[in-house]
Design a protein around this motif. Structure first.
Motif, mmCIF file in Angstrom:
data_model
loop_
_atom_site.group_PDB
_atom_site.id
_atom_site.type_symbol
_atom_site.label_atom_id
_atom_site.label_comp_id
_atom_site.label_asym_id
_atom_site.label_seq_id
_atom_site.Cartn_x
_atom_site.Cartn_y
_atom_site.Cartn_z
ATOM 1 N N PRO A 100 16.171 -16.432 -6.178
ATOM 2 C CA PRO A 100 16.797 -16.429 -4.862
ATOM 3 C C PRO A 100 16.672 -14.975 -4.048
ATOM 4 N N ARG A 101 16.789 -14.171 -4.792
ATOM 5 C CA ARG A 101 16.715 -12.854 -4.087
ATOM 6 C C ARG A 101 15.313 -12.506 -3.619
ATOM 7 N N THR A 102 14.262 -12.737 -4.260
ATOM 8 C CA THR A 102 13.027 -12.707 -3.955
ATOM 9 C C THR A 102 12.776 -13.472 -2.959
ATOM 10 N N VAL A 103 13.213 -14.738 -2.703
ATOM 11 C CA VAL A 103 12.901 -15.821 -1.796
ATOM 12 C C VAL A 103 13.690 -15.107 -0.327
ATOM 13 N N ALA A 104 14.981 -14.660 -0.723
ATOM 14 C CA ALA A 104 15.759 -13.940 0.578
ATOM 15 C C ALA A 104 14.891 -13.002 1.136
ATOM 16 N N ALA A 105 14.454 -11.760 0.255
ATOM 17 C CA ALA A 105 13.539 -10.819 0.807
ATOM 18 C C ALA A 105 12.375 -11.269 1.654
ATOM 19 N N LEU A 106 11.619 -12.429 1.145
ATOM 20 C CA LEU A 106 10.401 -12.817 1.671
ATOM 21 C C LEU A 106 10.842 -13.470 3.301
ATOM 22 N N THR A 107 12.102 -14.222 3.133
ATOM 23 C CA THR A 107 12.385 -14.778 4.420
ATOM 24 C C THR A 107 12.831 -13.710 5.427
ATOM 25 N N ALA A 167 3.736 -11.813 1.256
ATOM 26 C CA ALA A 167 3.904 -12.708 0.138
ATOM 27 C C ALA A 167 4.414 -12.298 -1.293
ATOM 28 N N ALA A 168 4.695 -12.957 -2.075
ATOM 29 C CA ALA A 168 5.330 -12.538 -3.462
ATOM 30 C C ALA A 168 4.360 -13.316 -4.595
ATOM 31 N N GLU A 169 3.913 -12.679 -5.568
ATOM 32 C CA GLU A 169 3.396 -13.233 -6.572
ATOM 33 C C GLU A 169 4.226 -12.994 -7.898
ATOM 34 N N SER A 170 4.278 -13.661 -8.778
ATOM 35 C CA SER A 170 4.927 -13.570 -10.085
ATOM 36 C C SER A 170 4.159 -13.732 -11.195
ATOM 37 N N LEU A 209 4.959 -7.632 -4.574
ATOM 38 C CA LEU A 209 5.121 -7.835 -3.170
ATOM 39 C C LEU A 209 3.485 -7.709 -2.492
ATOM 40 N N LYS A 210 2.866 -8.660 -1.761
ATOM 41 C CA LYS A 210 2.017 -8.471 -1.134
ATOM 42 C C LYS A 210 2.005 -8.465 0.321
ATOM 43 N N ARG A 211 0.967 -8.000 1.151
ATOM 44 C CA ARG A 211 0.881 -7.987 2.646
ATOM 45 C C ARG A 211 -0.413 -8.055 2.846
ATOM 46 N N ARG A 212 -0.910 -9.275 3.478
ATOM 47 C CA ARG A 212 -2.213 -9.795 3.755
ATOM 48 C C ARG A 212 -3.039 -9.725 2.422
ATOM 49 N N ASN A 213 -2.205 -10.281 1.383
ATOM 50 C CA ASN A 213 -3.210 -10.428 0.123
ATOM 51 C C ASN A 213 -3.320 -8.943 -0.723
ATOM 52 N N VAL A 214 -2.743 -8.063 -0.135
ATOM 53 C CA VAL A 214 -2.939 -6.740 -0.772
ATOM 54 C C VAL A 214 -1.689 -6.327 -1.502
ATOM 55 N N PRO A 215 -1.613 -5.959 -2.676
ATOM 56 C CA PRO A 215 -0.369 -5.333 -3.136
ATOM 57 C C PRO A 215 0.109 -4.108 -2.494
ATOM 58 N N VAL A 260 16.986 -7.400 -0.828
ATOM 59 C CA VAL A 260 17.287 -6.642 0.636
ATOM 60 C C VAL A 260 18.377 -5.878 0.603
ATOM 61 N N HIS A 261 18.410 -4.520 0.922
ATOM 62 C CA HIS A 261 19.460 -3.903 1.008
ATOM 63 C C HIS A 261 19.303 -2.845 2.163
ATOM 64 N N ASN A 262 20.488 -3.063 3.167
ATOM 65 C CA ASN A 262 20.376 -2.255 4.156
ATOM 66 C C ASN A 262 19.259 -2.377 5.418
ATOM 67 N N SER A 263 18.897 -3.782 5.225
ATOM 68 C CA SER A 263 17.673 -4.117 5.998
ATOM 69 C C SER A 263 16.317 -3.570 5.392
ATOM 70 N N ARG A 264 16.157 -3.147 4.236
ATOM 71 C CA ARG A 264 15.109 -2.640 3.468
ATOM 72 C C ARG A 264 14.769 -3.470 2.332
ATOM 73 N N VAL A 265 13.459 -3.529 1.979
ATOM 74 C CA VAL A 265 13.110 -4.388 0.816
ATOM 75 C C VAL A 265 12.827 -3.461 -0.144
ATOM 76 N N ILE A 266 13.634 -3.515 -1.309
ATOM 77 C CA ILE A 266 13.265 -3.023 -2.502
ATOM 78 C C ILE A 266 12.885 -3.665 -3.601
ATOM 79 N N GLY A 267 12.095 -2.872 -4.447
ATOM 80 C CA GLY A 267 11.510 -3.421 -5.851
ATOM 81 C C GLY A 267 12.172 -3.155 -6.902
ATOM 82 N N ILE A 268 13.218 -3.730 -7.641
ATOM 83 C CA ILE A 268 13.844 -3.384 -8.499
ATOM 84 C C ILE A 268 13.087 -2.927 -9.872
#
Length: 100
Positions: free
Chosen positions: A10-17, A29-32, A44-50, A61-69
Motif C-alpha cells: 500500500p505504501r508503494t501504491v501511495a508513492a506511485l499515486t 512505475a514500480a516493478e516488484s 522505481l522506474k521512470r519511462r521504463n528506466v530504473p 512518501v515523506h515530506n512530499s519526496r519519494v524514498i526507497g527504503i
C-alpha cells in the motif's frame, strides 16, 4: 503475475499515486521482483528506466519526496533509505545520501 513478482505494498501504491498526480506524463512505475537472496524488492522506474540499479524493500512518501527504503528495524517502524524523487516530482540527483 509471474512467480518472480509480488503485489505492490500500500505504501508503494501511495508513492506511485503521488508521483502520477505530480507528473502524469513522466511514466512512473514500480516493478516488484524477488532478489537472488530471496528478498522481495521493488524498483522505481521512470519511462521504463530504473532510477537506481538496486531494488528497495518499499517505496514511501515523506515530506512530499519519494524514498526507497533499504533497511528496516525488526519492529518495522524505523528505516534507512535513499531519496529517489524530489518534492516537485523530478528524479533526485545521483547524490546517494541516506535518509534515516
Amino acid at each position: 503475475m509471474t512467480n518472480n513478482q509480488r503485489q505492490l505494498s500500500p505504501r508503494t501504491v501511495a508513492a506511485l499515486t503521488h508521483l502520477r498526480r505530480l507528473r502524469p506524463l513522466d511514466g512512473y512505475a514500480a516493478e516488484s521482483y524477488i532478489s537472488l537472496s530471496g528478498k522481495p524488492l521493488v524498483q522505481l522506474k521512470r519511462r521504463n528506466v530504473p532510477l537506481k540499479d538496486e531494488g528497495f524493500l518499499d517505496l514511501v512518501v515523506h515530506n512530499s519526496r519519494v524514498i526507497g527504503i533499504q533497511i528496516l528495524t525488526s519492529s518495522g517502524n524505523v528505516g534507512r533509505g535513499l531519496i529517489l524523487v524530489n518534492e516537485d516530482g523530478s528524479p533526485c540527483a545521483t547524490d546517494d545520501s541516506p535518509i534515516t
